[in-house]
Motif scaffolding. Structure first.
Motif, PDB file in Angstrom:
ATOM      1  N   PHE A  85       0.855  -1.181   0.000  1.00 14.70           N
ATOM      2  CA  PHE A  85       0.000   0.000   0.000  1.00 14.70           C
ATOM      3  C   PHE A  85       0.905   1.250   0.000  1.00 14.70           C
ATOM      4  N   GLY A  89       2.701   0.747  -2.919  1.00 13.85           N
ATOM      5  CA  GLY A  89       1.623   0.386  -3.830  1.00 13.85           C
ATOM      6  C   GLY A  89       1.604   1.253  -5.074  1.00 13.85           C
ATOM      7  N   TRP A 151      -5.172  -6.435   8.231  1.00 12.20           N
ATOM      8  CA  TRP A 151      -4.625  -6.415   6.878  1.00 12.20           C
ATOM      9  C   TRP A 151      -4.124  -7.786   6.425  1.00 12.20           C
ATOM     10  N   ILE A 179      -6.709   3.636   1.208  1.00 18.90           N
ATOM     11  CA  ILE A 179      -5.465   2.864   1.239  1.00 18.90           C
ATOM     12  C   ILE A 179      -5.564   1.673   0.296  1.00 18.90           C
ATOM     13  N   ASP A 182      -4.816   2.010  -3.424  1.00 17.63           N
ATOM     14  CA  ASP A 182      -3.410   2.072  -3.841  1.00 17.63           C
ATOM     15  C   ASP A 182      -2.728   0.706  -3.837  1.00 17.63           C
ATOM     16  N   SER A 183      -3.463  -0.360  -3.567  1.00 18.32           N
ATOM     17  CA  SER A 183      -2.819  -1.670  -3.381  1.00 18.32           C
ATOM     18  C   SER A 183      -2.248  -2.224  -4.685  1.00 18.32           C
ATOM     19  N   THR A 269      -2.231   2.427 -10.181  1.00 19.87           N
ATOM     20  CA  THR A 269      -1.961   2.929  -8.831  1.00 19.87           C
ATOM     21  C   THR A 269      -0.906   4.021  -8.780  1.00 19.87           C
TER      22      THR A 269
END
Length: 356
Positions: A85, A89, A151, A179, A182-183, A269
């Protein structure tokens, strides 16, 4: 760094079998990259640097798998994907990078196996985090990390968690949703991340009101330029006089482009990739695309000038840029760039509220 040299170093990373040697290799490469960043175009340097970070992280995960087997835990009981992330990420890590990570794994075929599978991946995540710390990567201060059970979950648990975050959009839940946007998968089965993202964007379509809460979160960091065009410096402490480049320039732009991308269904991303995709979708104009890309390249370059330090063997960076490092030309570039980010924030505000 020339391609042959980089290829040789990446090969060494991928074949090193112990953490001590791997850590020594990271220290060597860190020094080399520090010396090179002023000599390369910023996008190429960023690509090279993040390729190196990815190689270290992948090797740490591979060595952790082997360590689990040596300790009697066996091989991964089901397929999994290790996720990055944050800047990882987005493939925007600087020389110093902390661990923002997660883990997703297939649900076991039999419910009776679930506890054992969960136990394996909790121990495995702890092992990976510990290995990366030994390589100089500090864990995320906000605990967005695979060793945190929030997570590290099975695919079905991840889907349930996403549903709950979309249903109860308090500040923390919205932060988590941003968050996840953006992985990026760094190791394992990409299929699992794809399924997670599919569920994420389906939930987005079914919970449009969440965008209002995302907007509030996106706009919380103010650009570090005043009403009279002056740069807003840190006022107190050991960083007095410096510029908070991370939270006063880079993060506001990242956040704004991310929200536009989420609304447009863009799954890239990295910020530059998002900018280009938003242009292709005609969310932003060709002229604005070029302007925002140039601004972001400037921020990437300035981030590499922020203060680096090592604490307890960990590479650290607080994102603060000493004013003394800025030439008059860079100051004017920065002011112009910050004005561009303010324009972007106004655009995002208008676009988002117009959709609600």
């Amino acid at each position: 760094m020339s391609d042959p040299v980089r290829a040789k170093l990446l090969t060494r990373i991928g074949t090193t079998d112990d953490v001590v040697t791997l850590r020594g290799l990271r220290d060597q490469i860190h020094e080399r990259m520090e010396a090179l960043h002023a000599k390369q175009p910023i996008e190429q340097f960023n690509t090279d640097l993040n390729e190196v970070h990815d190689a270290f992280i992948r090797r740490a995960i591979s060595l952790s798998e082997a360590q689990m087997a040596r300790l009697g835990h066996g091989s991964p009981p089901v397929p999994y994907a290790y996720l990055l992330f944050g800047s990882g990420g987005r493939a925007e890590q600087t020389l110093s990078s902390d661990q923002d990570s997660g883990l997703i794994y297939d649900d076991p075929k039999e419910e009776s196996e679930r506890e054992q599978v969960t136990a394996y991946f909790r121990t495995f995540a702890d092992t990976v985090v510990d290995t990366l710390q030994k390589l100089g990567y500090p864990p995320c201060e906000g605990e967005v990390i695979s060793s945190n059970p929030i997570w590290c979950q099975s695919l079905s648990q991840w889907k349930e968690k996403l549903d709950s975050w979309f249903e109860d959009p308090d500040w923390e839940c919205v932060r988590y949703l941003l968050i996840v946007a953006d992985s990026r998968m760094i190791y394992g089965q990409h299929r699992l991340l794809q399924l997670l993202k599919d569920h994420y964007y389906t939930d987005m379509l079914n919970h449009r009101v969440i965008v209002r809460h995302m907007l509030n979160n996106t706009m919380r960091h103010k650009v570090l330029i005043g009403v009279f065009g002056q740069l807003l410096k840190e006022q107190y402490g050991t960083d007095a006089g410096s510029l908070d480049l991370k939270y006063g320039a880079y993060i506001p732009m990242v956040n704004a482009m991310r929200l536009l991308s989420i609304q447009a269904g863009v799954r890239e991303t990295s910020t530059l990739a998002r900018i280009n995709r938003l242009r292709q979708l005609e969310v932003i104009s060709e002229e604005d695309c070029m302007m925002y890309a140039d601004i972001f390249r400037l921020f990437m370059r300035l981030r590499l000038m922020s203060t680096e330090k090592r604490e307890d063997g960990l590479y650290m960076n607080n994102g603060k840029l000493p004013h003394a490092k800025l030439t008059k030309e860079l100051i004017e570039e920065l002011k112009s760039g910050l004005k561009g980010v303010k324009k972007l924030q106004r655009f995002v505000q208008k676009q988002t509220t117009g959709r609600l």
